[in-house]
Scaffold this motif. Sequence first.
Motif, PDB file in Angstrom:
ATOM      1  N   UNK A  78     -14.028 -47.283 -43.489  1.00 52.32           N
ATOM      2  CA  UNK A  78     -13.111 -46.702 -44.470  1.00 52.32           C
ATOM      3  C   UNK A  78     -12.175 -45.714 -43.783  1.00 52.32           C
ATOM      4  N   UNK A  79     -12.690 -44.876 -42.900  1.00 47.06           N
ATOM      5  CA  UNK A  79     -11.839 -43.931 -42.172  1.00 47.06           C
ATOM      6  C   UNK A  79     -10.735 -44.672 -41.417  1.00 47.06           C
ATOM      7  N   UNK A  80     -11.076 -45.802 -40.797  1.00 51.46           N
ATOM      8  CA  UNK A  80     -10.091 -46.594 -40.063  1.00 51.46           C
ATOM      9  C   UNK A  80      -8.986 -47.082 -41.001  1.00 51.46           C
ATOM     10  N   UNK A  81      -9.367 -47.550 -42.185  1.00 54.38           N
ATOM     11  CA  UNK A  81      -8.371 -48.040 -43.146  1.00 54.38           C
ATOM     12  C   UNK A  81      -7.480 -46.906 -43.648  1.00 54.38           C
ATOM     13  N   UNK A  82      -8.066 -45.735 -43.850  1.00 56.37           N
ATOM     14  CA  UNK A  82      -7.303 -44.575 -44.323  1.00 56.37           C
ATOM     15  C   UNK A  82      -6.278 -44.154 -43.279  1.00 56.37           C
ATOM     16  N   UNK A  87      -3.050 -41.956 -44.226  1.00 57.48           N
ATOM     17  CA  UNK A  87      -3.842 -40.861 -44.782  1.00 57.48           C
ATOM     18  C   UNK A  87      -4.633 -40.171 -43.688  1.00 57.48           C
ATOM     19  N   UNK A  88      -5.392 -39.183 -44.081  1.00 59.65           N
ATOM     20  CA  UNK A  88      -6.237 -38.446 -43.155  1.00 59.65           C
ATOM     21  C   UNK A  88      -7.675 -38.576 -43.611  1.00 59.65           C
ATOM     22  N   UNK A  89      -8.575 -38.812 -42.659  1.00 57.75           N
ATOM     23  CA  UNK A  89      -9.998 -38.936 -42.972  1.00 57.75           C
ATOM     24  C   UNK A  89     -10.748 -37.795 -42.294  1.00 57.75           C
ATOM     25  N   UNK A  90     -11.594 -37.141 -43.070  1.00 54.77           N
ATOM     26  CA  UNK A  90     -12.394 -36.012 -42.596  1.00 54.77           C
ATOM     27  C   UNK A  90     -13.851 -36.345 -42.854  1.00 54.77           C
ATOM     28  N   UNK A  91     -14.705 -36.205 -41.836  1.00 52.52           N
ATOM     29  CA  UNK A  91     -16.110 -36.524 -42.077  1.00 52.52           C
ATOM     30  C   UNK A  91     -16.828 -35.308 -42.660  1.00 52.52           C
ATOM     31  N   UNK A  92     -18.017 -35.500 -43.249  1.00 56.87           N
ATOM     32  CA  UNK A  92     -18.719 -34.394 -43.904  1.00 56.87           C
ATOM     33  C   UNK A  92     -19.158 -33.278 -42.959  1.00 56.87           C
ATOM     34  N   UNK A  93     -19.014 -33.461 -41.672  1.00 65.76           N
ATOM     35  CA  UNK A  93     -19.324 -32.385 -40.723  1.00 65.76           C
ATOM     36  C   UNK A  93     -18.078 -31.610 -40.315  1.00 65.76           C
ATOM     37  N   UNK A  94     -16.930 -31.943 -40.903  1.00 63.00           N
ATOM     38  CA  UNK A  94     -15.708 -31.168 -40.680  1.00 63.00           C
ATOM     39  C   UNK A  94     -14.842 -31.646 -39.532  1.00 63.00           C
ATOM     40  N   UNK A  95     -15.030 -32.873 -39.080  1.00 63.41           N
ATOM     41  CA  UNK A  95     -14.231 -33.407 -37.980  1.00 63.41           C
ATOM     42  C   UNK A  95     -13.241 -34.430 -38.503  1.00 63.41           C
ATOM     43  N   UNK A  96     -11.974 -34.270 -38.121  1.00 59.65           N
ATOM     44  CA  UNK A  96     -10.963 -35.249 -38.498  1.00 59.65           C
ATOM     45  C   UNK A  96     -11.112 -36.495 -37.634  1.00 59.65           C
ATOM     46  N   UNK A  97     -10.992 -37.641 -38.265  1.00 60.19           N
ATOM     47  CA  UNK A  97     -11.003 -38.896 -37.522  1.00 60.19           C
ATOM     48  C   UNK A  97      -9.605 -39.167 -36.984  1.00 60.19           C
ATOM     49  N   UNK A  98      -9.523 -39.688 -35.776  1.00 70.07           N
ATOM     50  CA  UNK A  98      -8.274 -40.212 -35.254  1.00 70.07           C
ATOM     51  C   UNK A  98      -8.569 -41.594 -34.677  1.00 70.07           C
ATOM     52  N   UNK A  99      -7.539 -42.283 -34.223  1.00 71.12           N
ATOM     53  CA  UNK A  99      -7.735 -43.654 -33.747  1.00 71.12           C
ATOM     54  C   UNK A  99      -8.775 -43.741 -32.633  1.00 71.12           C
ATOM     55  N   UNK A 100      -8.756 -42.784 -31.713  1.00 72.04           N
ATOM     56  CA  UNK A 100      -9.706 -42.815 -30.597  1.00 72.04           C
ATOM     57  C   UNK A 100     -11.141 -42.598 -31.071  1.00 72.04           C
TER      58      UNK A 100
END
Length: 148
Positions: A78-82, A87-100
Amino acid sequence: MRIWIDADACPAVIRDVLFRAADRRAIETTLVANHFIPKPRSPHLRAVQVEAGFDRADDYIAEQVQAGDLVITGDIPLAARVVESGGTALNPRGTLYDSESIREHLGRRDFMEELRSAGVQTGGPSSLSKSDVQTFANALDRFIARAR
């Protein structure tokens, strides 16, 4: 900016932080799940129950999210699709997802699938410490401040 919460991949303690932040800043926030969710008490919060089934909530969020929206999820696909949709995806531990980081997580996930296929137990309960929750709250505040 809108906030989407993947209820199936987001612990209740993190949802509480999100609800308070969204209500305080009057940000439209939607909790999506494939199970019953009580109606939130704030006019800025809403709950959407999608039909039960694998990835139904993820699909709903991915179809709705727009550039500039924030999605809270621990679900890497889901983060990849966002991220792909702007959009921006943030995991429940407070880290933003990026392509890498998404590529790295997907690689690890493939490895974990191989382990499971070989009969190795890889799952178990996960918990968030008070420090994890505070880190998430700080990351959310920084993101919202930048977005506004």
